[in-house]
Design an enzyme around this catalytic site. Structure first.
Site, PDB file in Angstrom:
ATOM      1  N   ASN A  10       0.871  -1.178   0.000  1.00  0.00           N
ATOM      2  CA  ASN A  10       0.000   0.000   0.000  1.00  0.00           C
ATOM      3  C   ASN A  10       0.904   1.222   0.000  1.00  0.00           C
ATOM      4  OD1 ASN A  10      -1.782   2.057   0.492  1.00  0.00           O
ATOM      5  ND2 ASN A  10      -2.230   1.466   2.609  1.00  0.00           N
ATOM      6  N   TRP A  11       0.969   1.879  -1.153  1.00  0.00           N
ATOM      7  CA  TRP A  11       1.907   2.999  -1.286  1.00  0.00           C
ATOM      8  C   TRP A  11       1.343   4.300  -0.698  1.00  0.00           C
ATOM      9  CZ3 TRP A  11       4.070   2.304  -7.004  1.00  0.00           C
ATOM     10  CH2 TRP A  11       4.705   1.052  -7.080  1.00  0.00           C
ATOM     11  N   LYS A  12       0.113   4.272  -0.229  1.00  0.00           N
ATOM     12  CA  LYS A  12      -0.519   5.453   0.382  1.00  0.00           C
ATOM     13  C   LYS A  12      -0.300   6.695  -0.507  1.00  0.00           C
ATOM     14  CE  LYS A  12       0.158   3.378   4.868  1.00  0.00           C
ATOM     15  NZ  LYS A  12      -0.026   3.537   6.297  1.00  0.00           N
ATOM     16  N   HIS A  96      -9.588   0.950   4.634  1.00  0.00           N
ATOM     17  CA  HIS A  96      -8.318   1.124   5.350  1.00  0.00           C
ATOM     18  C   HIS A  96      -8.555   2.046   6.551  1.00  0.00           C
ATOM     19  CE1 HIS A  96      -4.247   2.414   6.292  1.00  0.00           C
ATOM     20  NE2 HIS A  96      -3.837   1.320   5.680  1.00  0.00           N
ATOM     21  N   GLU A  98      -7.008   4.468   7.756  1.00  0.00           N
ATOM     22  CA  GLU A  98      -6.842   5.903   7.511  1.00  0.00           C
ATOM     23  C   GLU A  98      -8.086   6.475   6.847  1.00  0.00           C
ATOM     24  OE1 GLU A  98      -3.093   5.489   5.476  1.00  0.00           O
ATOM     25  OE2 GLU A  98      -2.205   4.838   7.368  1.00  0.00           O
ATOM     26  N   GLU A 168      -5.686  -5.322  10.311  1.00  0.00           N
ATOM     27  CA  GLU A 168      -4.690  -4.289  10.569  1.00  0.00           C
ATOM     28  C   GLU A 168      -5.013  -3.578  11.879  1.00  0.00           C
ATOM     29  OE1 GLU A 168      -2.650  -2.974   6.721  1.00  0.00           O
ATOM     30  OE2 GLU A 168      -4.403  -1.726   6.950  1.00  0.00           O
ATOM     31  N   GLY A 174       2.015   1.981  10.793  1.00  0.00           N
ATOM     32  CA  GLY A 174       2.941   3.111  10.671  1.00  0.00           C
ATOM     33  C   GLY A 174       3.583   3.524  11.982  1.00  0.00           C
ATOM     34  N   SER A 214       3.088  -2.492  10.372  1.00  0.00           N
ATOM     35  CA  SER A 214       4.545  -2.519  10.573  1.00  0.00           C
ATOM     36  C   SER A 214       5.156  -3.881  10.264  1.00  0.00           C
ATOM     37  CB  SER A 214       4.904  -2.054  11.994  1.00  0.00           C
ATOM     38  OG  SER A 214       4.434  -0.745  12.213  1.00  0.00           O
ATOM     39  N   GLY A 235       2.758  -1.244   4.352  1.00  0.00           N
ATOM     40  CA  GLY A 235       2.835   0.195   4.096  1.00  0.00           C
ATOM     41  C   GLY A 235       4.285   0.627   3.914  1.00  0.00           C
TER      42      GLY A 235
HETATM   43  C1  PEP Z   1      -0.920  -0.041   5.972  1.00  0.00           C
HETATM   44  O1  PEP Z   1      -1.004   1.150   5.776  1.00  0.00           O
HETATM   45  O2  PEP Z   1      -1.757  -0.803   5.473  1.00  0.00           O
HETATM   46  C2  PEP Z   1       0.205  -0.528   6.789  1.00  0.00           C
HETATM   47  C3  PEP Z   1       0.168  -1.762   7.224  1.00  0.00           C
HETATM   48  O3  PEP Z   1       1.231   0.357   7.047  1.00  0.00           O
HETATM   49  P1  PEP Z   1       2.643   0.027   7.768  1.00  0.00           P
HETATM   50  O4  PEP Z   1       3.154  -1.252   7.161  1.00  0.00           O
HETATM   51  O5  PEP Z   1       3.496   1.194   7.460  1.00  0.00           O
HETATM   52  O6  PEP Z   1       2.341  -0.136   9.226  1.00  0.00           O
END
Ligand code: PEP
Length: 252
Positions: A10-12, A96, A98, A168, A174, A214, A235
């Site tokens: 997921n490149w956000k 997601h 966010e 998640e 993050g 993470s 992410g």
């Molecule tokens: C995500 O945004 O789906 C995610 C898992 O981010 P990160 O790996 O940076 O925690």
């Protein structure tokens, strides 16, 4: 049942078109020879077309990060599922954390988006997960159960077997804080049991449940070794070809 693990980046809101192409060009040779793993990337809307052209004929699948549930019309700033299909997407993330926290997405709006994806032949990567406050208040399992059952509530068993669920924990996204393999496995097993209760065991056994929060090369193998963890939604570690490819290799 053997489920093929699915690792999706997921490149956000990262990467210009040029940077996205550079990342995908770095990734392609690194994952080319991996077997037994499905690999996907979810770039920004502006980079979808360029990335799509680059990955044609490769094993990388294209996902969007969001979609709208209406087919077209006066919805300024939104992108329809048909448009995602047109540009080569096979998947879209839905719900997601966010988007739930910052953009008002609800379980009901997720259900509409998931129906729209199926109507056009795309598949959802449906994200569920609890906040730290909910975990501390022993609400993890009820919260993820409601997210799961409402979000997938319009689907029949055949459709559900093709859904990808991403667990998640919000406190792990993050933050550098990862759920322990036992913490993640407990929730994944619970989600699968809830799927089985509503749609039957055969369906539940087919559903891939990714872990996200993470995940990185250093912790991927032990998370992926859990019986109900069928991949990862990545992410931060997906923004570099080396670290993302290492996670894909751990799943292969
Ligand atoms: C995500 O945004 O789906 C995610 C898992 O981010 P990160 O790996 O940076 O925690």
């Amino acid at each position: 049942m053997a489920r093929t693990p699915f690792i999706c980046g997921n490149w956000k809101m990262h990467k210009t078109v040029g940077e996205a192409v550079e990342l995908i060009d770095g990734l392609l040779p690194r994952i080319e020879s991996l077997a037994g793993v499905e690999v996907g990337v979810a770039p920004t809307f502006t980079a979808l077309h360029a990335v799509s052209k680059r990955i044609t004929g490769s094993k990388i699948r294209l996902s969007a990060q969001n979609c709208h549930f209406e087919g077209q019309g006066a919805f300024t700033g939104e992108i329809s599922v048909g448009m995602l299909k047109d540009v080569g997407c096979m998947y879209s993330l839905v719900g997601h954390s966010e988007r739930r926290t910052l953009f008002g997405e609800t379980n009901d709006s997720c259900a509409k988006k998931i129906s729209a994806l199926f109507a056009s032949g795309l598949l959802p990567i449906y994200c569920v997960g609890e906040t730290l406050e909910q975990r501390d208040g022993n609400q993890t399992l009820p919260v993820v159960t409601e997210q799961l059952l409402v979000g997938l509530g319009n689907l029949d068993a055949g459709q559900v077997s093709n859904v990808v669920v991403a667990y998640e924990p919000v406190w792990a996204i993050g933050t550098g804080r990862t759920a322990t393999p036992d913490q993640a496995q407990e929730v994944h097993a619970h989600l699968r049991a809830e799927l089985a209760k509503k749609w039957g065991d055969e369906t539940a056994q087919a559903v891939r449940i990714q872990y996200g929060g993470s995940m990185k090369p250093a912790n991927a193998a032990e998370l992926l070794a859990q019986p109900d963890i069928d991949g990862g939604l990545i992410g931060g570690a997906a923004l570099k070809a080396d670290s993302f490819a290492e996670i894909c290799a751990a799943a292969a």
